[in-house]
Design a protein around this motif. Structure first.
Motif, mmCIF file in Angstrom:
data_model
loop_
_atom_site.group_PDB
_atom_site.id
_atom_site.type_symbol
_atom_site.label_atom_id
_atom_site.label_comp_id
_atom_site.label_asym_id
_atom_site.label_seq_id
_atom_site.Cartn_x
_atom_site.Cartn_y
_atom_site.Cartn_z
ATOM 1 N N ASN A 24 33.601 45.236 47.347
ATOM 2 C CA ASN A 24 33.638 46.156 46.217
ATOM 3 C C ASN A 24 34.723 45.844 45.205
ATOM 4 N N PHE A 53 37.201 52.342 50.579
ATOM 5 C CA PHE A 53 36.042 53.227 50.723
ATOM 6 C C PHE A 53 35.776 53.534 52.188
ATOM 7 N N ASN A 54 36.453 52.855 53.040
ATOM 8 C CA ASN A 54 36.133 52.923 54.454
ATOM 9 C C ASN A 54 37.426 52.655 55.207
ATOM 10 N N SER A 78 33.909 56.889 56.303
ATOM 11 C CA SER A 78 33.573 56.655 54.900
ATOM 12 C C SER A 78 32.664 57.801 54.472
ATOM 13 N N PRO A 82 24.527 46.977 53.626
ATOM 14 C CA PRO A 82 25.923 47.199 53.254
ATOM 15 C C PRO A 82 26.845 46.116 53.803
HETATM 16 S S1 SF4 Z 1 28.350 51.024 52.703
HETATM 17 FE FE1 SF4 Z 1 30.089 50.194 53.790
HETATM 18 S S2 SF4 Z 1 30.714 48.423 52.614
HETATM 19 FE FE2 SF4 Z 1 29.355 49.581 51.315
HETATM 20 S S3 SF4 Z 1 30.695 50.851 50.153
HETATM 21 FE FE3 SF4 Z 1 30.131 52.069 51.907
HETATM 22 S S4 SF4 Z 1 31.705 51.682 53.442
HETATM 23 FE FE4 SF4 Z 1 31.886 50.127 51.860
#
Ligand code: SF4
Ligand SMILES: Nc1nc2c(c(=O)[nH]1)N[C@H]1C(S)=C(S)[C@@H](COP(=O)(O)OP(=O)(O)OC[C@H]3O[C@@H](n4cnc5c(=O)[nH]c(N)nc54)[C@H](O)[C@@H]3O)O[C@H]1N2
Ligand SMILES: Nc1nc2c(c(=O)[nH]1)N[C@H]1C(S)=C(S)[C@@H](COP(=O)(O)OP(=O)(O)OC[C@H]3O[C@@H](n4cnc5c(=O)[nH]c(N)nc54)[C@H](O)[C@@H]3O)O[C@H]1N2
Ligand code: SF4
Ligand code: SF4
Ligand code: SF4
Ligand code: SF4
Ligand SMILES: [Mo]
Lengths: 277, 313, 978
Positions: free
Chosen positions: A35, A58-59, A110, A190
């Motif tokens: 990202n 994000f995670n 997340s 993802p």
């Molecule tokens: S799906 Fe996984 S890799 Fe994609 S933005 Fe969400 S936490 Fe990040």
């Protein structure tokens, strides 16, 4: 449009197997890596070499320990209801016989792409929205004014405000991968799922009861935390399986298992054994 | 929750401004207000200054203040959007009033606009409060006392500013002034008691979540956060896991109560006994109350616990 | 369109280059996605056999490793005193001239004055060869401080090992025991494998004092007391033997269990195998006439035979015989001999290995040990599997299917990094043998080019040829005392004392002792310490403060540094850079060629031989050069054999050229794929000038699957052995016998008993005699053990867990257990590679400091609360650290994440960075030497292999007067070992 769409037919989300996750942080860094340079990036870093390194993720992966386990092992349903609030501290007696069982559980966190999240309707600008077609919750960085109300509204701490960019950022469920026809089909998942070395992360349509992820959830009793807040998360966590023999066989651990049948002392017994080379 | 200074200042100042406007509008509408252009313009301007200062400060909280206009678009769902709209709309009666005042208490348009002004002000304060009360992850803000407290505090601080800061310039009838002083005292007592009840409830409330609930693993046993995802602070820990030591909170509560309630109450009593002292005691009461409410509002954030904090060690 | 910036079809970047990751030694395949010439992101290559698309946290953080602000930018010449970090940037021409001058002078004088030691690099095929051509014996890589116990125990027992050269059968195993593994080199394959086991419902047992990571997802956690795994394994052996739950047919077929051991105390061949005139080992076999039908039959009928056994001597390697594994047999010369198995059975059936005898000491209840043994046997024998795969054994017999014992083990430094690790690990291999669980379906499996002969044939180089080169690579396998690198008086010939009587089987050298020995001039002085990629000034020093002091210490007589020259090659501004005289800056892994060769550390898996390369993805933006290029250029300047032609011109343009053209033996080069002028040969073939192109076109790796019939029983599988021989992995297709009983070790013991021409000096005899036991045994970590062993003292038992709640600890021999009652160990964090991670601005956002973890009960005993700052005390020093509670830690054990703590100012981190302000290393507490004994001081290492005994550390915990005040401090003990 911060009004929530009608329940989407498709509910894309993640299923994370806590029984398999080793807490390696691969998903977290792969997410950051994908990202940072992508459509929803950058994910700015503050004080990167200094005293308070920080940045947008994000995670993130947490680790919990669980003590006071039921005697029948980790997943025992008949757990004593009176489990106190304190971790079990062994007495002199137990310390000598056995370290009290404790679980270490890794927990990646997340956005759960909730069906009825407050993070969307509270947004004054429409930057925070939920897609009608697949339920993905996104932030449009071009509209966001950075009021941070949506982050307050999220019980899961899934949104992170970037001071450098002045906008809110969050997991996109990799919407820029899963629909990207320029990627090979196997890459249209993802980044965190593709990365996960133990394959503890699964991606799919939780709205379809026949999808692989839905079946996993059904089989393994997938759950979402804090359901009582009414956000109806789409993502699911698979709980630790009943662990095989984790202290559960204490009863079977008899003092001295009887020798099988033979009366002969072992060495002599082997003299009678016909072996072939 | 991390107390963001911009929001603390905004809600207190704007709240006081809306309080001033509410009183002004109500008194105008009820024809209980002394005639004279300045008698109206002065509190109107005072309210304007407080409200505008508050709104300007609130922009400091935004990451992209230049896009603030976008915040007006989502009034269908967002209390923040509604607050913005209400704030802007309330400027209309305020400006109208400025043009309409003739010094005649029975001028109907002014009475109507006054009523609108009061309604707009109260609506704005309501929106502000609803922003907080509508956040499920922060039970402390969902307390049913929060909404009335926002109103009472706006009326109290606004009333003190109104009475002290604006009224000493005009000659109101002693009877009205006295009645107003007693009214304020009643508002003050209500606010103080409600706040005390709020604090008691807060102290009695369990943590909004523990690691077991946050992780959903409670059924396994006693869950404790062992290692967080980062050893250093991050946005969520700074914003949602703000920790205030109990003894600091207790001290700050005392300061807030003395400044916001005790001192103004004493001064109101003084004013009630000897109305000539009004110009000397009411402005300090307003200032004390506002300072007290700044502390109160700071605590409103600092003491509120967010569910997400439970994820962290 | 509500969201203007959302363009789901936007291309990810403009170019993708596949190469091999280097954020750790796992060597996964990666795809580097470039955008506008910059690295946009890195992900796992789904087509790569190692990681199959997975990528770990370190690998995914590659972009920030590549553009790290801590990168070195130009060669540096020291201007200030060592350690001050004062340098002048110089040109490469000056740097190379200077290095060539120092090294050239040495080579003329005495090549051994160069100590060339490399860290965890992946180019030992080059560096080892370079050292050999230079002619110094003083070369090694990092194995000595890393995992040589695992490697050597395996190579001297199975011809293969755990570490990164073997793997559990992830597809079939039903029961996996993980012994002291936190992460290991096969990082992603292990995780992929654990995921498979989890999905399949196989049972995983983690034997580990700490429950994190892999142990967290294990079905059962056995919180063992550090250093006692040998006792636990011994007790498992005891139980299996006692209940006769062992695979005797496997033992006689694939191991030396039935070989006869001569019993003639005092004579020169006592304990050696009885052999016939041609040297073939002998066994006692049932007289075939007794039951001719049973003999040679697959599976072996097991009807009891009359005890009045009729037997005769047979060649032990013969087939179609019915060997006997117990009893005493007369040899033709009248002496007696017993089968090796009987010695093993006697040792482990003895009461000291009974579960109840070891339970308290291990911290594992006897009942649990019994149950574990039962479970192992149950899975191995009652849930055995059979793969319908036809194969031919090494003796030419055909088998319709492959019998599998689906019990697998994997072990790593938790048992390795102890002074008793070699024997403990050997014992673990014996456990696998008894279960018939080595390279069978469902068990531990070799990865080609393993198995090799036990031990492998290559002995360490010892003599210089006329051209100055050594006769063999400086590292190798010692087979007998005559192979040791000792002088006529038995004194070490190597600066690190590897292959000496102190650590005879130090197959990987002993990097951890080099600096101390060079500083002390013990056994002699050297001129130049040439270090590559080892942060010896910090986290790989056993005792950091000591090491830094020695690096900067001057001889008061001459004012010169005791170690006259230090050349260091690093890519980043590590702590060690400050101590170098000359710093040669390396590239990052995305800027150079590398080769992961079958001659070194390949990427093979159990089903295929594989190697890999790394290709330059971007050009360096600084004045740095790949070290391999530099090494070859230095070699040419020094006119080393093979590196410069007769006119002194370089033979190789650069490393890429070397990778393609260099031949170790005719047809054998560093890379096995696409050989031959036309690129069609695999394994062996002429050099291919376009070989690297072929690799690049195949995602930078080459893999040749093992023929289906050769995938198991590799040590005795003709289908495999023929294949391996064709590829040059083994010299012949003869079966490789697993050594339950080690004759090699016995030879050393005999020399210590005064036999043979090469004998240990008198003061080392007892030590050699004790630790060269041909059968594995458990001893307490050596510091506590040695004295009592040599004095024959009674060893007391420490109470376990050490508890203030129970009775006071009984006094015990050896070290003062009361003064230092707690164990302190470290674990690798999965998201950091040693010191490499902390300057990575993403990874340090996960952890920028480490804490000391301990069980709440241990904390309570010491009056320590969660978050308190406490003192950790060892005889070397005391350090102030922050304590955190963790119920998943065995009581009595303290642990922390390794190498998060940093030196102030290193790695371009701010002076107040949490890594140095609050984080810490345990290394400050670890001693490099054992306490003096009989006038000698040995390295704090395994007496057999020289493996650094990191995890033998004992400490005590002391409260601080102001436990809430943060801040790490180090206070060296006055008079600590100098
Ligand atoms: S799906 Fe996984 S890799 Fe994609 S933005 Fe969400 S936490 Fe990040
Ligand atoms: N992410 C990451 N991966 C790495 C590395 C890294 O730094 N980071 N380093 C690489 C290197 S160089 C190496 S050598 C390998 C090492 O790989 P590992 O050996 O897996 O690594 P360690 O962290 O040393 O783990 C030792 C484990 O043994 C446990 N232990 C300690 N003492 C005992 C004992 O007496 N008995 C038992 N049963 N267990 C014990 C510890 O709690 C720990 O879990 O990892 C490699 N992989
Ligand atoms: N307390 C304690 N100490 C330990 C251990 C433990 O478990 N506990 N484990 C030990 C073990 S097993 C090991 S292997 C050692 C590891 O310790 P080291 O071998 O010192 O490993 P690193 O810290 O990775 O340092 C290697 C150096 O290589 C440099 N480097 C990185 N990339 C490159 C490159 O591309 N080129 C060049 N030229 N240099 C590069 C880094 O900057 C760093 O300075 O630590 C040992 N120390
Ligand atoms: S997890 Fe938080 S951010 Fe995501 S949808 Fe739910 S409430 Fe919103
Ligand atoms: S921070 Fe941005 S996305 Fe969140 S509520 Fe405010 S405007 Fe909406
Ligand atoms: S990558 Fe997989 S195993 Fe690693 S932390 Fe994330 S979910 Fe867990
Ligand atoms: S395991 Fe090692 S080689 Fe593989 S991706 Fe991670 S850092 Fe790279
Ligand atoms: Mo290592």
């Amino acid at each position: 449009m911060t009004a929530l769409p009608p329940p989407p037919p498709k509910k894309l989300g993640l299923v994370i197997d806590l029984d398999t996750c080793v807490g390696c942080h691969a998903c977290a860094v792969a997410c950051k890596s994908w990202n940072d340079g992508g459509a929803f990036g950058p994910l700015p870093d503050a004080d990167p070499l200094g005293a308070a390194p920080d940045g947008v993720w994000f995670n993130r992966v947490h680790t919990y320990e669980v003590t006071g386990l039921g005697t029948a092992g980790a997943a025992s349903e008949q757990r004593k209801a009176d489990d106190g609030g304190r971790p079990e501290i062994p007495t002199a007696a137990t310390a000598h016989s056995r370290v009290p069982p404790a679980l270490t559980i890794h927990f990646p966190r997340s956005c759960l792409h909730c069906e009825t999240p407050a993070c969307v309707p509270v947004c004054p600008t429409g930057a925070s929205y939920k897609r009608a077609e697949d339920g993905i919750v996104l932030v449009d960085a071009d509209k966001c004014i950075g009021c941070q109300l949506c982050a307050w509204a999220c019980p899961y701490g899934a949104r992170e405000f970037s001071a450098a960019r002045g906008v809110m950022q969050k997991c996109t469920l990799c919407v820029d991968r899963i629909y990207d026809d320029s990627l090979a089909p196997q890459d249209r998942q993802p980044a965190c799922v593709a990365a996960c070395p133990t394959r503890a992360r699964h991606f799919g349509d939780l709205g379809d009861p026949h999808s692989e992820v839905s079946k996993l959830v059904a089989e393994r009793g997938g759950f979402a935390p804090l359901q009582e807040l009414g956000y109806a998360p789409v993502n699911r966590y698979l709980p630790p399986r009943p662990h095989r023999d984790d202290g559960a066989h204490a009863a079977a651990e008899t003092a001295e298992a009887p020798l099988d049948g033979e009366a002969l002392p072992p060495l002599l017994r082997w003299l009678d054994r016909l072996l072939s080379r | 929750m991390r107390p963001a200074l911009s929001i603390v200042v905004f809600t207190v100042l704007a709240g006081a401004g809306y309080g001033v406007w509410t009183w002004l509008g109500v008194l105008l509408a009820l024809r209980a207000y002394p005639p004279g252009r300045n008698a109206t313009l002065l509190p109107l301007a005072l309210g304007f200054a407080l409200v505008s200062a508050g709104l300007v400060v609130s922009l400091l909280h935004l990451g992209q203040p230049q896009r603030a206009w976008r915040a007006l678009t989502q009034w269908r769902t967002s209390w923040l959007s509604r607050e913005g709209l209400a704030a802007l709309l309330t400027y209309l009666p305020a400006l109208a009033l400025a043009g309409l005042v003739r010094g005649d208490a029975s001028f109907l348009p002014a009475r109507l606009v006054g009523a609108l002004l009061a309604l707009g002000a109260l609506a704005t304060v309501t929106c502000t409060a609803r922003i907080y009360t509508s956040l499920p992850p922060i039970p402390a803000w969902r307390d049913r006392r929060v909404l009335p407290l926002f109103h009472l505090h706006a009326l109290l601080s606004g009333g003190l500013w109104f009475a002290g800061g604006a009224q000493f310039a005009v000659r109101s009838t002693a009877g009205v002034a006295l009645a107003f002083a007693w009214l304020l005292a009643v508002v003050l007592l209500l606010a103080a008691n409600l706040k005390r009840a709020y604090w008691r409830a807060l102290d009695a409330a369990p943590a909004p979540a523990d690691a077991g609930r946050a992780s959903g693993l409670a059924a396994l046993g006693t869950v404790r956060a062992f290692e967080g995802p980062a050893t250093e602070a991050s946005y969520v820990t700074r914003e949602m896991a703000f920790a205030l030591a109990r003894r600091h909170a207790a001290r700050l509560r005392r300061i807030a109560a003395v400044l916001a309630y005790s001192l103004p109450f004493l001064l109101l009593c003084v004013a009630a006994f000897d109305m000539t002292l009004r110009p000397w005691v009411l402005p300090p009461a307003a200032i004390a109350c506002t300072l007290g409410l700044l502390v109160e509002r700071w605590l409103f954030f600092a003491e509120a616990k967010h569910v997400a904090a439970a994820y962290f060690p | 369109m509500p969201h203007r910036s959302l363009k789901p079809d936007a291309p990810v970047g403009d170019r993708v280059v596949t190469t091999t990751c280097y954020m750790c030694a796992c060597r996964c395949g990666i795809r580097v996605h470039l955008k506008d010439g910059r690295v946009r992101y890195i992900d796992g290559n789904p087509a790569h056999p190692v990681n199959r698309g997975a990528i770990c946290a370190k690998g995914a953080a590659g972009p920030r490793q590549h553009d790290s602000p801590a990168r070195l930018r130009k060669p540096l010449l020291r201007t200030g005193p060592r350690g001050a970090g004062e340098f002048r940037e110089i040109e490469w021409s000056e740097a190379l001239a200077l290095a060539a001058k120092w090294l050239g002078d040495i080579r003329k004088r005495n090549p051994d004055e160069l100590a060339f030691f490399t860290g965890r690099d992946q180019s030992q095929a080059l560096t080892g060869w370079w050292a050999q051509q230079f002619g110094t014996v003083n070369y090694a890589a990092h194995g000595g401080f890393c995992s040589v116990n695992m490697a050597a125990a395996g190579m001297y027992t199975l011809g293969g090992s755990f570490w990164e050269f073997g793997e559990p059968d992830w597809e079939h195993t039903k029961y996996l025991l993980l012994w002291g593994v936190a992460e290991d080199h096969d990082s992603n394959p292990i995780k992929l494998g654990l995921g498979k086991l989890k999905a399949r419902g196989a049972k995983i047992v983690a034997i580990n004092p700490v429950r994190t990571g892999y142990a967290a997802i294990a079905d059962e956690w056995v919180p063992i007391r550090p250093g006692t795994d040998g006792l636990l394994i011994g007790a498992l052996l005891h139980e299996l033997l006692r209940h006769d739950r062992i695979d005797l047919d496997y033992l006689v077929r694939y191991t030396n269990a039935h070989w006869l051991v001569i019993r003639a105390p005092g004579s020169a061949d006592d304990g050696l195998f009885a052999r016939d005139a041609e040297g073939h080992p002998l066994c006692a076999a049932r007289d075939a006439s007794l039951s001719p039908d049973a003999v040679g039959e697959e599976g072996g009928a097991r009807e009891p035979v009359a005890s009045a056994l009729r037997w005769r001597l047979e060649r032990a390697d013969a087939v179609g015989i019915a060997p006997v594994i117990v009893g005493e047999y007369a040899l033709p010369d009248g002496r007696t001999a017993v089968p090796a198995f009987q010695l093993l059975a006697q040792r482990f059936l003895a009461p000291e290995y009974a579960p109840q005898a070891v339970a308290e000491r291990c911290g594992v209840p006897a009942a649990t040990i019994r149950r574990l043994a039962q479970e192992l046997a149950k899975v191995a024998f009652e849930q055995a599997i059979s793969l319908p795969q036809h194969w031919t054994d090494a003796w030419g017999r055909e088998h319709a299917d492959m019998l599998g014992r689906p019990v697998a083990m994997h072990a790593m430094r938790g048992i390795g990094a102890h002074a008793n690790g070699f024997h403990t690990c050997r014992m673990l291999h014996l456990l696998q043998m008894l279960l018939g669980a080595i390279d069978t379906p469902g068990s531990f499996r070799y990865q080609p080019p393993y198995p090799k002969a036990v031990p492998p044939a290559n002995r360490p180089g010892r003599a210089r040829r006329d051209d100055g080169a050594l006769d063999a690579n400086p590292l190798g396998y010692v087979h007998a005392p005559a192979d040791l690198l000792v002088d006529a008086d038995g004194r070490p010939r190597r600066i690190d004392k590897a292959f000496s009587w102190e650590h005879p089987l130090a197959a990987h050298g002993m990097l951890q002792t080099v600096i101390r020995n060079a500083w002390a001039g013990d056994p002699y002085r050297i001129d130049t310490l040439f270090l590559f990629m080892a942060n010896m000034g910090w986290n790989s020093a056993m005792n950091t403060a000591e090491t830094r002091r020695m690096l900067a210490d001057r001889d008061p007589a001459t004012g010169r540094y005791r170690i006259p020259h230090i050349i260091y090659v690093d890519a980043y501004g590590s702590e060690t850079v400050d101590y170098a005289d000359l710093v040669l800056p390396d590239t990052t892994y995305l800027e150079r060629h590398d080769g992961m060769s079958l001659l070194d550390r390949p990427i093979s898996d159990a089903d295929g031989a594989a190697d890999a390369i790394r290709v330059p993805v971007v050009a360096p933006d600084r004045d740095v050069r790949p070290f391999q290029d530099v090494l070859l250029e230095l070699g040419a300047r020094l006119r080393l054999p093979g590196m410069a032609d007769a006119d002194g011109a370089p033979v190789y343009r650069d490393y890429a050229d070397y990778l393609q053209r260099h031949q170790r033996a005719p047809g054998v080069g560093l890379l096995a794929g696409w050989r031959g002028a036309d690129g069609t040969a695999h394994g062996v073939g002429a050099p291919n000038p376009r070989q690297l192109e072929a690799y690049a076109a195949h995602d930078c790796h080459w893999r040749l699957p093992v023929p289906a019939a050769g995938r198991y029983y590799k040590m005795a599988n003709r289908d495999y052995l023929e294949w391996a021989r064709a590829l040059g992995f083994v010299g012949s297709a003869a079966p490789i016998v697993l050594e339950l009983y080690s004759e090699t070790l016995q030879r050393f013991r005999l020399s210590a008993q005064g036999h043979g021409a090469v004998r240990p000096p008198a003061r080392q005899r007892a030590r050699v005699e004790r630790y060269f036991d041909p059968l594995p045994f458990w001893y307490d970590d050596i510091e506590a053990d040695g004295s009592s062993a040599e004095r024959g003292g009674e060893r007391g038992h420490a109470e376990w867990p050490p508890s203030a709640l129970g009775a006071p600890s009984p006094a015990r021999g050896g070290r003062d257990e009361k003064a230092y009652p707690l164990h302190a160990i470290s674990q690798r964090p999965m998201f950091m590679y040693h010191a490499w991670g902390s300057h990575n601005v993403w990874l340090r956002q996960i952890a920028a400091r480490n804490c000391l973890y301990l069980h709440p009960a241990t904390a309570a005993e010491h009056g320590v609360a969660d978050g308190d700052w406490v003192w950790l005390v060892s005889p070397q020093a005391r350090i102030r650290v922050q304590a955190r509670l963790h119920a998943g830690t065995a009581p009595g054990v303290l642990w922390t994440w390794n190498a998060i703590g940093k030196g102030k100012g290193a790695w371009r981190l701010a002076a107040d960075a949490p890594e140095s302000r609050d984080g810490f290393l345990l290394n400050h507490l670890i001693g490099e030497l054992l306490p003096p004994r009989d006038g000698a001081r040995y390295a704090n290492a395994d007496p057999v292999t020289g493996q650094a005994a990191w995890y033998d550390l004992r400490v005590r915990l002391e409260r601080d007067a102001a436990p809430e005040v943060p801040g790490h401090r180090i206070e060296r003990a006055t008079g600590s070992a100098a």
